[in-house]
Design a protein around this motif. Structure first.
Motif, PDB file in Angstrom:
ATOM      1  N   VAL A  93      45.542  31.572  42.730  1.00 40.78           N
ATOM      2  CA  VAL A  93      46.830  31.327  42.352  1.00 40.78           C
ATOM      3  C   VAL A  93      45.955  32.831  41.429  1.00 40.78           C
ATOM      4  O   VAL A  93      45.281  31.898  40.538  1.00 40.78           O
ATOM      5  CB  VAL A  93      47.228  31.045  42.502  1.00 40.78           C
ATOM      6  CG1 VAL A  93      48.687  31.404  41.352  1.00 40.78           C
ATOM      7  CG2 VAL A  93      48.316  30.519  42.956  1.00 40.78           C
ATOM      8  N   VAL A  97      45.114  27.291  38.722  1.00 44.14           N
ATOM      9  CA  VAL A  97      45.418  29.003  38.090  1.00 44.14           C
ATOM     10  C   VAL A  97      44.455  29.748  37.301  1.00 44.14           C
ATOM     11  O   VAL A  97      44.014  29.041  36.527  1.00 44.14           O
ATOM     12  CB  VAL A  97      47.571  28.683  37.860  1.00 44.14           C
ATOM     13  CG1 VAL A  97      47.230  30.581  37.592  1.00 44.14           C
ATOM     14  CG2 VAL A  97      48.125  27.944  38.282  1.00 44.14           C
ATOM     15  N   ALA A 103      53.442  28.965  39.314  1.00 42.55           N
ATOM     16  CA  ALA A 103      51.916  29.008  40.026  1.00 42.55           C
ATOM     17  C   ALA A 103      51.353  27.416  39.737  1.00 42.55           C
ATOM     18  O   ALA A 103      50.878  27.217  40.605  1.00 42.55           O
ATOM     19  CB  ALA A 103      51.641  29.964  38.485  1.00 42.55           C
ATOM     20  N   SER A 104      52.201  27.154  39.484  1.00 39.59           N
ATOM     21  CA  SER A 104      51.570  25.169  38.741  1.00 39.59           C
ATOM     22  C   SER A 104      50.959  24.761  40.094  1.00 39.59           C
ATOM     23  O   SER A 104      50.303  24.045  41.176  1.00 39.59           O
ATOM     24  CB  SER A 104      51.134  24.804  38.279  1.00 39.59           C
ATOM     25  OG  SER A 104      51.176  24.979  36.665  1.00 39.59           O
ATOM     26  N   ILE A 126      51.227  36.156  39.634  1.00 39.90           N
ATOM     27  CA  ILE A 126      52.220  36.674  38.841  1.00 39.90           C
ATOM     28  C   ILE A 126      51.914  37.344  38.190  1.00 39.90           C
ATOM     29  O   ILE A 126      50.827  37.214  37.154  1.00 39.90           O
ATOM     30  CB  ILE A 126      52.987  35.018  38.552  1.00 39.90           C
ATOM     31  CG1 ILE A 126      53.837  33.946  39.437  1.00 39.90           C
ATOM     32  CG2 ILE A 126      53.802  35.417  37.469  1.00 39.90           C
ATOM     33  CD1 ILE A 126      53.915  33.161  38.930  1.00 39.90           C
ATOM     34  N   MET A 146      47.769  34.409  37.400  1.00 42.05           N
ATOM     35  CA  MET A 146      48.041  35.345  36.608  1.00 42.05           C
ATOM     36  C   MET A 146      47.737  36.254  35.938  1.00 42.05           C
ATOM     37  O   MET A 146      46.788  35.633  34.625  1.00 42.05           O
ATOM     38  CB  MET A 146      48.721  34.164  35.481  1.00 42.05           C
ATOM     39  CG  MET A 146      49.751  32.546  36.009  1.00 42.05           C
ATOM     40  SD  MET A 146      50.361  32.244  35.017  1.00 42.05           S
ATOM     41  CE  MET A 146      51.698  32.550  35.046  1.00 42.05           C
ATOM     42  N   ALA A 202      48.465  24.876  34.309  1.00 42.12           N
ATOM     43  CA  ALA A 202      48.836  26.069  35.454  1.00 42.12           C
ATOM     44  C   ALA A 202      47.489  25.906  35.369  1.00 42.12           C
ATOM     45  O   ALA A 202      46.618  26.089  36.758  1.00 42.12           O
ATOM     46  CB  ALA A 202      48.987  27.340  34.773  1.00 42.12           C
TER      47      ALA A 202
END
Length: 125
Positions: free
Chosen positions: A40, A81, A30-31, A11, A42, A76
């Motif tokens: 994942v 994440v 995301a979580s 993301i 970010m 997250a």
């Protein structure tokens, strides 16, 4: 971020404190993906980099009296994440690494893009 690492979801977060109501969904997605055993990441860039500054995310509330963006970020990260920042965006936001709420990887777009581009899915938020 290892060169040979395969990411399931990236993301790219460009929304910052200027639009707090947009932020929770990015962290929930995301979580949820990370809780489902996906790899994942970010990548905070542009205005989103401001959220990494000491005290900012703690004082941004999507709903009055609700949880802060820092709470969503913690959720997250607790689910696995990984968060990285854009090195160039620090300057754009008049920040240095010393302004960050904690140590984290900082990558230029040219350094981040090769790994980000191999992800199974990329969302820009």
């Amino acid at each position: 971020m290892a060169d040979n690492e395969t990411l399931d979801l990236v993301i790219i977060l460009i929304t910052g404190p200027e639009n707090p109501k947009r932020l929770p969904s990015a962290f929930f997605l995301a979580s949820t993906a990370a809780a489902g055993e996906q790899n994942v990441l970010m990548y905070f860039t542009g205005p989103a980099t401001e959220l990494l500054k000491k005290g900012v995310a703690e004082n941004v509330f999507p709903l009055p009296g609700g949880k802060s963006v820092a709470d969503f970020m913690k959720l997250a990260e607790d689910n696995g994440v990984r968060i990285i920042g854009c090195a160039q965006s620090l300057e754009l936001n008049h920040m240095t690494a010393a302004d960050l709420s904690r140590e984290m990887p900082l990558l230029s777009p040219s350094a981040a893009l090769p790994s980000l581009a191999t992800a199974g899915r990329v969302l820009t938020w």
